[in-house]
Design a protein around this motif. Structure first.
Motif, PDB file in Angstrom:
ATOM      1  N   TRP A 126       0.843  -1.197   0.000  1.00 51.62           N
ATOM      2  CA  TRP A 126       0.000   0.000   0.000  1.00 51.62           C
ATOM      3  C   TRP A 126       0.882   1.251   0.000  1.00 51.62           C
ATOM      4  CZ3 TRP A 126      -0.295   4.053   3.436  1.00 51.62           C
ATOM      5  CH2 TRP A 126      -1.349   4.969   3.236  1.00 51.62           C
ATOM      6  N   ALA A 127       1.935   1.257   0.791  1.00 49.99           N
ATOM      7  CA  ALA A 127       2.804   2.428   0.877  1.00 49.99           C
ATOM      8  C   ALA A 127       3.680   2.575  -0.361  1.00 49.99           C
ATOM      9  CB  ALA A 127       3.669   2.339   2.131  1.00 49.99           C
ATOM     10  N   THR A 128       4.345   1.490  -0.770  1.00 53.44           N
ATOM     11  CA  THR A 128       5.271   1.592  -1.909  1.00 53.44           C
ATOM     12  C   THR A 128       4.552   1.928  -3.201  1.00 53.44           C
ATOM     13  OG1 THR A 128       5.129  -0.813  -2.293  1.00 53.44           O
ATOM     14  CG2 THR A 128       6.898  -0.016  -0.853  1.00 53.44           C
ATOM     15  N   HIS A 129       3.291   1.507  -3.319  1.00 49.00           N
ATOM     16  CA  HIS A 129       2.522   1.832  -4.531  1.00 49.00           C
ATOM     17  C   HIS A 129       2.405   3.345  -4.696  1.00 49.00           C
ATOM     18  CE1 HIS A 129      -1.052   2.485  -7.058  1.00 49.00           C
ATOM     19  NE2 HIS A 129      -0.726   1.343  -7.623  1.00 49.00           N
ATOM     20  N   THR A 130       1.983   4.036  -3.654  1.00 47.94           N
ATOM     21  CA  THR A 130       1.839   5.497  -3.725  1.00 47.94           C
ATOM     22  C   THR A 130       3.192   6.180  -3.892  1.00 47.94           C
ATOM     23  OG1 THR A 130      -0.162   5.453  -2.374  1.00 47.94           O
ATOM     24  CG2 THR A 130       1.040   7.530  -2.467  1.00 47.94           C
ATOM     25  N   LEU A 131       4.175   5.745  -3.137  1.00 45.02           N
ATOM     26  CA  LEU A 131       5.500   6.366  -3.206  1.00 45.02           C
ATOM     27  C   LEU A 131       6.103   6.234  -4.603  1.00 45.02           C
ATOM     28  CD1 LEU A 131       6.955   5.152   0.218  1.00 45.02           C
ATOM     29  CD2 LEU A 131       5.995   7.404  -0.328  1.00 45.02           C
ATOM     30  N   ASP A 132       5.945   5.080  -5.235  1.00 45.80           N
ATOM     31  CA  ASP A 132       6.494   4.870  -6.582  1.00 45.80           C
ATOM     32  C   ASP A 132       5.810   5.747  -7.619  1.00 45.80           C
ATOM     33  OD1 ASP A 132       8.272   3.081  -5.595  1.00 45.80           O
ATOM     34  OD2 ASP A 132       7.337   1.289  -6.446  1.00 45.80           O
ATOM     35  N   TRP A 133       4.481   5.867  -7.536  1.00 43.06           N
ATOM     36  CA  TRP A 133       3.778   6.705  -8.528  1.00 43.06           C
ATOM     37  C   TRP A 133       4.122   8.179  -8.342  1.00 43.06           C
ATOM     38  CZ3 TRP A 133       1.307   5.765 -12.951  1.00 43.06           C
ATOM     39  CH2 TRP A 133       0.971   4.441 -13.236  1.00 43.06           C
ATOM     40  N   LEU A 134       4.294   8.619  -7.104  1.00 43.21           N
ATOM     41  CA  LEU A 134       4.706  10.003  -6.867  1.00 43.21           C
ATOM     42  C   LEU A 134       6.134  10.245  -7.363  1.00 43.21           C
ATOM     43  CD1 LEU A 134       3.303  10.606  -3.252  1.00 43.21           C
ATOM     44  CD2 LEU A 134       2.384  11.495  -5.418  1.00 43.21           C
ATOM     45  N   LYS A 135       6.970   9.230  -7.312  1.00 40.82           N
ATOM     46  CA  LYS A 135       8.364   9.379  -7.708  1.00 40.82           C
ATOM     47  C   LYS A 135       8.556   9.264  -9.224  1.00 40.82           C
ATOM     48  CE  LYS A 135      12.970   7.396  -6.815  1.00 40.82           C
ATOM     49  NZ  LYS A 135      13.714   6.356  -6.037  1.00 40.82           N
ATOM     50  N   PHE A 136       7.924   8.278  -9.850  1.00 41.61           N
ATOM     51  CA  PHE A 136       8.181   7.996 -11.268  1.00 41.61           C
ATOM     52  C   PHE A 136       7.093   8.489 -12.217  1.00 41.61           C
ATOM     53  CE2 PHE A 136      10.254   4.365  -8.938  1.00 41.61           C
ATOM     54  CZ  PHE A 136      11.556   4.793  -9.134  1.00 41.61           C
ATOM     55  N   GLY A 137       5.932   8.857 -11.696  1.00 40.68           N
ATOM     56  CA  GLY A 137       4.837   9.311 -12.562  1.00 40.68           C
ATOM     57  C   GLY A 137       5.142  10.643 -13.219  1.00 40.68           C
ATOM     58  N   TYR A 149       3.416   3.215   7.928  1.00 38.26           N
ATOM     59  CA  TYR A 149       3.280   3.378   6.476  1.00 38.26           C
ATOM     60  C   TYR A 149       2.444   4.615   6.130  1.00 38.26           C
ATOM     61  CZ  TYR A 149       5.145  -1.356   6.011  1.00 38.26           C
ATOM     62  OH  TYR A 149       5.950  -2.478   6.057  1.00 38.26           O
ATOM     63  N   ILE A 150       1.412   4.880   6.935  1.00 37.25           N
ATOM     64  CA  ILE A 150       0.581   6.062   6.704  1.00 37.25           C
ATOM     65  C   ILE A 150       1.422   7.335   6.830  1.00 37.25           C
ATOM     66  CG2 ILE A 150      -1.331   7.437   7.618  1.00 37.25           C
ATOM     67  CD1 ILE A 150      -2.709   4.819   8.401  1.00 37.25           C
ATOM     68  N   LYS A 151       2.271   7.399   7.824  1.00 33.38           N
ATOM     69  CA  LYS A 151       3.127   8.573   8.028  1.00 33.38           C
ATOM     70  C   LYS A 151       4.091   8.766   6.864  1.00 33.38           C
ATOM     71  CE  LYS A 151       2.903   8.372  13.080  1.00 33.38           C
ATOM     72  NZ  LYS A 151       3.639   8.109  14.339  1.00 33.38           N
ATOM     73  N   MET A 152       4.598   7.669   6.315  1.00 32.84           N
ATOM     74  CA  MET A 152       5.497   7.752   5.164  1.00 32.84           C
ATOM     75  C   MET A 152       4.776   8.361   3.962  1.00 32.84           C
ATOM     76  SD  MET A 152       7.358   4.023   5.409  1.00 32.84           S
ATOM     77  CE  MET A 152       7.988   4.178   3.748  1.00 32.84           C
ATOM     78  N   GLY A 164       5.469  16.633   0.901  1.00 32.52           N
ATOM     79  CA  GLY A 164       6.737  17.036   0.308  1.00 32.52           C
ATOM     80  C   GLY A 164       6.603  17.503  -1.129  1.00 32.52           C
ATOM     81  N   ARG A 165       5.503  17.163  -1.778  1.00 35.20           N
ATOM     82  CA  ARG A 165       5.225  17.619  -3.151  1.00 35.20           C
ATOM     83  C   ARG A 165       4.136  18.682  -3.177  1.00 35.20           C
ATOM     84  NH1 ARG A 165       7.315  12.877  -2.940  1.00 35.20           N
ATOM     85  NH2 ARG A 165       8.536  11.954  -4.643  1.00 35.20           N
ATOM     86  N   ASN A 166       3.924  19.334  -2.034  1.00 34.49           N
ATOM     87  CA  ASN A 166       2.934  20.407  -1.886  1.00 34.49           C
ATOM     88  C   ASN A 166       1.512  19.928  -2.196  1.00 34.49           C
ATOM     89  OD1 ASN A 166       4.861  22.410  -1.184  1.00 34.49           O
ATOM     90  ND2 ASN A 166       5.406  22.633  -3.365  1.00 34.49           N
ATOM     91  N   LEU A 167       1.224  18.683  -1.857  1.00 30.73           N
ATOM     92  CA  LEU A 167      -0.112  18.130  -2.021  1.00 30.73           C
ATOM     93  C   LEU A 167      -0.767  17.986  -0.654  1.00 30.73           C
ATOM     94  CD1 LEU A 167       0.760  15.300  -4.592  1.00 30.73           C
ATOM     95  CD2 LEU A 167      -0.323  17.503  -5.093  1.00 30.73           C
ATOM     96  N   THR A 168      -2.073  17.831  -0.673  1.00 32.10           N
ATOM     97  CA  THR A 168      -2.788  17.613   0.584  1.00 32.10           C
ATOM     98  C   THR A 168      -2.395  16.258   1.166  1.00 32.10           C
ATOM     99  OG1 THR A 168      -4.658  18.874  -0.273  1.00 32.10           O
ATOM    100  CG2 THR A 168      -5.075  17.475   1.643  1.00 32.10           C
ATOM    101  N   GLY A 169      -2.118  16.223   2.459  1.00 39.08           N
ATOM    102  CA  GLY A 169      -1.752  14.965   3.102  1.00 39.08           C
ATOM    103  C   GLY A 169      -2.934  14.026   3.193  1.00 39.08           C
ATOM    104  N   VAL A 170      -2.726  12.880   3.822  1.00 37.11           N
ATOM    105  CA  VAL A 170      -3.804  11.903   3.931  1.00 37.11           C
ATOM    106  C   VAL A 170      -4.908  12.452   4.825  1.00 37.11           C
ATOM    107  CG1 VAL A 170      -2.234   9.952   3.583  1.00 37.11           C
ATOM    108  CG2 VAL A 170      -2.754  10.731   5.905  1.00 37.11           C
ATOM    109  N   PRO A 171      -6.159  12.059   4.608  1.00 35.87           N
ATOM    110  CA  PRO A 171      -7.265  12.513   5.473  1.00 35.87           C
ATOM    111  C   PRO A 171      -7.032  12.127   6.926  1.00 35.87           C
ATOM    112  CG  PRO A 171      -8.134  11.555   3.449  1.00 35.87           C
ATOM    113  CD  PRO A 171      -6.653  11.284   3.446  1.00 35.87           C
ATOM    114  N   ASP A 172      -7.635  12.880   7.815  1.00 34.87           N
ATOM    115  CA  ASP A 172      -7.414  12.681   9.253  1.00 34.87           C
ATOM    116  C   ASP A 172      -7.871  11.315   9.743  1.00 34.87           C
ATOM    117  OD1 ASP A 172      -6.346  15.198   9.418  1.00 34.87           O
ATOM    118  OD2 ASP A 172      -8.246  16.149   9.994  1.00 34.87           O
TER     119      ASP A 172
END
Length: 563
Positions: free
Chosen positions: A459-470, A540-543, A550-558
């Motif tokens: 779940w974590a690596t999926h989002t991190l990879d798309w933010l990095k390589f997308g 993983y949620i914190k990551m 770090g990309r000036n996007l809205t963080g995860v919902p509360d």
């Protein structure tokens, strides 16, 4: 003893005729005993059962056993079987409260009698009335619809429409079912309905833009019977009432059911109660249902129902009927090959299939997939069979997270969901299908801990990879899409490069659930997440939250944490 047995054998070897005579007598005696047991102990036939003129079985009486009918011993066709079918119909309820299936009469009925009653019930369930023209822009039947490109049958369509209280059921293209209260199209030649049902050989299910239409004899008419009304809220009277809600009827004895029934009958998805007036229409820019008022402003009691509110001439109580808004139901492949590939990327269980449903309704174009899922294709996702690079679909579903796979796309909609909910949803899909649920034994067994251990890091690596390589990534949170579908879907459609009318988005909003959205996660008796699981998932949620910010996007919902 041995000598006696030897003398017995020698006696019959010398006299074989005696042996066969003895055997015949033995078999005859056994047959008589068997026949006698069939007659002894059977309940006597009541006078009402033996004489149909005296009246049938009492209302609510249990279906008779084979012994009661005396089948094969002077049984006469009294019409009792057909009266049972008429009383209970194909949707009668059994002792346990479950809806019984046609032909489910207990093991004591003979096969011949069962077949006869089923045929009589089929004749009474629906009457075929002809082949009709259909148009994707203006449907002949404008109620709910569903597709199954593998298992569609005539009965399945009739059953679904009747269960929802519709008067007509129509089948088209061998796999599509449409329901409605009136037919708004011309009758055509029977030869034009020439397609066999996908799930029933020898039966006709319409044709290309042609409907095989049945009138349902046993449909339940009242909205209260099939739960059609969905409360939408209290809203201010629109400025131009006649344009916003074109059908109006005075109802001195107003109730929610009466207004909903009227608007369902008139084939409108909205029923607005205004004191003693009932208004029907569609959600449009003149009446978008986006600005709710305090429900106390609509708290005038109904004249025919003291426990319901019926609104006022200035503030309307609005319900959504089961009528399908067909303004956004037409879908097709792209007319020209797309010059860019756009991914609809998500972790499994994050609502990808539901998002595809919304995108297809909003744009009118099919979505594709990096994979092939036959069940999704059979349910109407026709882009499922296309190769993901075909360029004929508006976007492509993918759960991939490797650099090479991500860089194959020109842009992406990245759908993110609370990992606690996403993991449970994917676990349900894995063990219960797209809209089913995993069994209790799976949650309690070794499958669940092993699943969390393997899938939570993904779940974590999926989002991190798309933010990095997308290359161009639009982040959409599943929770925001549910809460504010109109705005979030508008963002998604803009990235896809399609100009969409606001009325079409309003149509999608009123048809948002579709056939592949679960009705909510099944409530478990306990929290399936252990303390160790929660600690790991919170990390993983914190990551992910840090990567988004770090990309000036809205963080995860509360509500992602704390658990």
């Amino acid at each position: 003893m041995a000598k006696l047995w030897f003398k017995f054998q020698r006696y019959f070897r010398r006299k074989p005729v005696r042996f066969f005579t003895f055997l015949a007598l033995y078999l005859t005696a056994g047959s008589l005993v068997f026949l006698h047991s069939g007659f002894v102990g059977q309940p006597a036939v009541s006078q009402n059962q033996a004489n149909p003129a005296a009246g049938g079985p009492a209302e609510g009486a249990e279906l008779p056993f084979l012994g009661d009918l005396h089948l094969g011993r002077g049984f006469r066709d009294t019409g009792e079987a057909s009266s049972i079918a008429r009383r209970y119909g194909p949707w009668f309820k059994g002792k346990d409260g479950e809806r019984a299936k046609p032909g489910d009469y207990g093991g004591a009925w003979s096969r011949a009698l069962k077949g006869r009653v089923v045929r009589e019930k089929e004749e009474e369930r629906a009457k075929y009335i002809g082949c009709y023209l259909d148009d994707t822009q203006s449907r002949a039947l404008r109620g709910v619809s569903f597709f199954d490109y593998k298992k569609m049958t005539v009965f399945r369509c009739q059953d679904n429409c009747a269960e929802r209280g519709y008067l007509y059921a129509g089948l088209e293209f061998g796999a599509e079912c449409y329901c409605g209260h009136k037919i708004q199209a011309a009758n055509v030649s029977e030869a034009e309905c020439d397609m066999e049902c996908k799930g029933e050989r020898g039966s006709v299910c319409g044709g290309a833009n042609r409907l095989s239409v049945y009138r349902l004899q046993l449909a339940r008419r009242q909205a209260s019977d099939y739960g059609s009304a969905v409360f939408r809220g209290c809203f201010h009277r629109p400025d131009n009432l006649s344009l916003a809600l074109p059908v109006t009827a005075a109802m001195p004895n107003m109730s929610v059911d009466k207004c909903v029934d009227l608007c369902t009958e008139k084939e409108y998805p909205l029923a607005a109660l205004a004191g003693t007036a009932c208004h029907c229409g569609f959600p449009t820019t003149r009446f978008p249902l986006h600005e709710r008022e305090d429900e106390q402003l609509c708290a005038q009691k109904c004249s025919a129902e003291e426990f319901e509110s019926c609104g006022t001439p200035s503030y309307f109580i609005v319900y959504q009927t089961q009528v399908q808004d067909n303004r956004c139901m037409d879908r097709r492949f792209l007319p020209a090959k797309s010059k860019q590939l756009i991914a609809l990327a998500s972790f499994p269980g994050a609502g990808n299939t539901w998002a595809r449903h919304l995108i297809e309704l909003a744009t009118g174009f099919y979505t594709g997939s990096y994979y092939f899922d036959g069940s999704l294709y059979n349910k109407g996702f026709k882009g499922e069979r296309d190769h993901w690079r075909s360029g004929r679909t508006i976007c492509i579903k993918t759960h991939e997270s490797g650099q090479k796979e991500i860089e194959a796309f020109d842009a992406a909609i990245l759908l993110i969901r609370n990992p606690y909910k996403a993991l449970m949803a994917e676990f349900n899909r894995k063990y219960g299908g797209h809209i089913g649920f995993a069994a209790h034994a799976h949650w309690k067994g070794k499958e669940w801990p092993e699943f969390v251990r393997n899938y939570a890091p993904w779940w974590a690596t999926h989002t991190l990879d798309w933010l990095k390589f997308g290359r161009k990534v639009l982040v959409v949170h599943f929770e925001d899409l549910k809460q504010d579908l109109f705005v979030q879907l508008g963002r998604m459609v803009s990235l896809l490069g399609v100009a969409v009318r606001e009325d079409r988005l309003l149509c999608v909003e009123s048809q948002k659930d579709g056939n592949f959205k679960r009705s909510g996660l099944r409530k478990l008796e306990y929290d399936p997440y252990t303390a160790d699981m929660q600690k790991t998932i919170s990390a993983y949620i914190k990551m992910v939250d840090a990567a988004l910010r770090g990309r000036n996007l809205t963080g995860v919902p509360d509500d992602y944490y704390p658990r």
